[in-house]
Design a protein around this motif. Structure first.
Motif, PDB file in Angstrom:
ATOM      1  N   PHE A   1       0.650  -1.161   0.173  1.00 56.77           N
ATOM      2  CA  PHE A   1       0.106  -0.018  -0.125  1.00 56.77           C
ATOM      3  C   PHE A   1       1.087   1.261  -0.176  1.00 56.77           C
ATOM      4  N   ARG A   2       1.951   0.983   0.332  1.00 57.44           N
ATOM      5  CA  ARG A   2       2.838   2.545   0.843  1.00 57.44           C
ATOM      6  C   ARG A   2       3.694   3.496  -0.792  1.00 57.44           C
ATOM      7  N   LEU A   3       3.495   1.748  -1.441  1.00 58.80           N
ATOM      8  CA  LEU A   3       3.493   1.824  -3.218  1.00 58.80           C
ATOM      9  C   LEU A   3       2.513   3.039  -3.886  1.00 58.80           C
ATOM     10  N   THR A   4       1.069   2.806  -3.395  1.00 54.10           N
ATOM     11  CA  THR A   4       0.071   3.279  -3.445  1.00 54.10           C
ATOM     12  C   THR A   4      -0.298   4.906  -3.560  1.00 54.10           C
ATOM     13  N   LEU A   5       0.516   4.835  -1.683  1.00 54.76           N
ATOM     14  CA  LEU A   5       0.693   6.522  -1.528  1.00 54.76           C
ATOM     15  C   LEU A   5       1.675   7.053  -2.066  1.00 54.76           C
ATOM     16  N   ILE A   6       2.571   6.870  -2.029  1.00 60.06           N
ATOM     17  CA  ILE A   6       3.577   7.627  -2.878  1.00 60.06           C
ATOM     18  C   ILE A   6       3.358   7.577  -4.228  1.00 60.06           C
ATOM     19  N   ASP A   7       2.699   6.836  -5.535  1.00 61.94           N
ATOM     20  CA  ASP A   7       1.803   7.154  -6.407  1.00 61.94           C
ATOM     21  C   ASP A   7       0.805   7.384  -6.424  1.00 61.94           C
ATOM     22  N   SER A   8       0.161   7.996  -5.625  1.00 58.14           N
ATOM     23  CA  SER A   8      -1.313   8.220  -5.220  1.00 58.14           C
ATOM     24  C   SER A   8      -0.589   9.747  -5.377  1.00 58.14           C
ATOM     25  N   GLY A   9      -0.217   9.543  -4.183  1.00 58.05           N
ATOM     26  CA  GLY A   9       0.846  11.602  -4.004  1.00 58.05           C
ATOM     27  C   GLY A   9       1.346  12.169  -5.293  1.00 58.05           C
ATOM     28  N   TYR A  10       2.033  11.154  -6.496  1.00 60.93           N
ATOM     29  CA  TYR A  10       2.665  12.460  -7.499  1.00 60.93           C
ATOM     30  C   TYR A  10       1.378  12.508  -8.261  1.00 60.93           C
ATOM     31  N   ALA A  11       0.490  11.150  -8.884  1.00 69.58           N
ATOM     32  CA  ALA A  11      -0.619  12.163  -9.389  1.00 69.58           C
ATOM     33  C   ALA A  11      -1.811  13.170  -9.112  1.00 69.58           C
ATOM     34  N   THR A  12      -1.911  13.166  -7.276  1.00 68.79           N
ATOM     35  CA  THR A  12      -2.277  14.119  -6.960  1.00 68.79           C
ATOM     36  C   THR A  12      -2.154  15.291  -6.919  1.00 68.79           C
ATOM     37  N   PHE A  13      -0.488  15.915  -6.321  1.00 67.76           N
ATOM     38  CA  PHE A  13       0.324  16.925  -6.824  1.00 67.76           C
ATOM     39  C   PHE A  13       0.661  17.346  -7.847  1.00 67.76           C
ATOM     40  N   GLY A  14       0.881  15.959  -8.554  1.00 68.48           N
ATOM     41  CA  GLY A  14       1.064  16.943 -10.018  1.00 68.48           C
ATOM     42  C   GLY A  14       0.470  16.912 -10.650  1.00 68.48           C
ATOM     43  N   CYS A  15      -0.757  16.198 -11.073  1.00 72.08           N
ATOM     44  CA  CYS A  15      -2.562  17.609 -11.138  1.00 72.08           C
ATOM     45  C   CYS A  15      -2.657  18.771 -11.239  1.00 72.08           C
ATOM     46  N   ALA A  16      -2.346  18.829  -9.770  1.00 69.34           N
ATOM     47  CA  ALA A  16      -2.380  20.512  -9.294  1.00 69.34           C
ATOM     48  C   ALA A  16      -1.419  21.281 -10.073  1.00 69.34           C
ATOM     49  N   VAL A  17      -0.045  20.898  -9.613  1.00 75.09           N
ATOM     50  CA  VAL A  17       0.730  21.567 -10.868  1.00 75.09           C
ATOM     51  C   VAL A  17       0.156  21.728 -12.030  1.00 75.09           C
ATOM     52  N   ILE A  18       0.246  20.749 -12.749  1.00 77.00           N
ATOM     53  CA  ILE A  18      -0.142  21.068 -14.080  1.00 77.00           C
ATOM     54  C   ILE A  18      -1.432  21.669 -14.344  1.00 77.00           C
ATOM     55  N   GLY A  19      -2.570  21.551 -12.987  1.00 79.85           N
ATOM     56  CA  GLY A  19      -3.618  22.531 -13.298  1.00 79.85           C
ATOM     57  C   GLY A  19      -3.420  24.044 -12.948  1.00 79.85           C
ATOM     58  N   LEU A  20      -2.476  24.007 -12.223  1.00 85.45           N
ATOM     59  CA  LEU A  20      -2.114  25.494 -11.741  1.00 85.45           C
ATOM     60  C   LEU A  20      -0.902  26.225 -12.766  1.00 85.45           C
ATOM     61  N   VAL A  21      -0.269  25.329 -13.134  1.00 87.51           N
ATOM     62  CA  VAL A  21       0.416  26.468 -14.850  1.00 87.51           C
ATOM     63  C   VAL A  21      -0.510  26.705 -15.650  1.00 87.51           C
ATOM     64  N   LEU A  22      -1.209  25.517 -15.961  1.00 83.26           N
ATOM     65  CA  LEU A  22      -2.425  25.958 -17.610  1.00 83.26           C
ATOM     66  C   LEU A  22      -2.843  27.094 -16.919  1.00 83.26           C
ATOM     67  N   MET A  23      -3.395  27.262 -15.423  1.00 88.51           N
ATOM     68  CA  MET A  23      -4.037  28.682 -15.388  1.00 88.51           C
ATOM     69  C   MET A  23      -3.346  30.125 -14.910  1.00 88.51           C
ATOM     70  N   LEU A  24      -2.151  29.697 -14.977  1.00 91.33           N
ATOM     71  CA  LEU A  24      -0.846  31.196 -15.320  1.00 91.33           C
ATOM     72  C   LEU A  24      -0.727  31.709 -17.166  1.00 91.33           C
ATOM     73  N   PHE A  25      -1.404  30.599 -18.190  1.00 86.65           N
ATOM     74  CA  PHE A  25      -1.454  30.685 -19.194  1.00 86.65           C
ATOM     75  C   PHE A  25      -2.695  31.176 -20.124  1.00 86.65           C
TER      76      PHE A  25
END
Length: 130
Positions: free
Chosen positions: A106-130
């Motif tokens: 399950f720790r693999l799920t937490l690591i990979d899901s953390g990246y998916a969650t915060f990585g998508c947040a970064v993408i969403g934020l950057v998309l709105m800068l343009f």
């Protein structure tokens, strides 16, 4: 300009992943069961996953841009929150399903899901800068 925004957002998501997995490399490799070779790199090391990750980031950022446009998401706050939601409620459950059926820790799920969650947040934020 939309295409450029997608490329920049994808690059930001990719860069966030580089930092995320650099910090969590040891627990991630343990959870995946990767063995290190004499050179310190995982056995069977290939650049292919990095190329595929780059392509995947472009696809994710492109679809997020399209979805945001159709949904009227037009501020940095909305982009950030929507990205968090996409990562947490769309991508992370899929990761959990795949890892659960594969019998992975399950720790693999937490690591990979953390990246998916915060990585998508970064993408969403950057998309709105343009």
């Amino acid at each position: 300009m939309d295409f450029l925004a997608v490329i920049i957002a994808a690059a930001a998501g990719f860069a966030f992943g580089a930092v995320w997995y650099s910090v969590l490399s040891k627990p991630w490799m343990d959870a995946v069961g990767l063995k290190l070779g004499a050179d310190g790199k995982p056995e069977g090391y290939s650049k292919t996953p990095f190329i595929l990750a780059g392509i995947a980031m472009i696809l994710v950022a492109g679809m997020m841009r399209h979805t945001f446009s159709l949904s009227g998401i037009d501020t940095m706050g909305k982009g950030l929150l929507s990205g968090l939601g996409i990562g947490l409620f769309f991508i992370s459950p899929w990761i959990m399903i795949n890892n659960g059926y594969a019998g992975r820790p399950f720790r693999l799920t937490l690591i990979d899901s953390g990246y998916a969650t915060f990585g998508c947040a970064v993408i969403g934020l950057v998309l709105m800068l343009f």
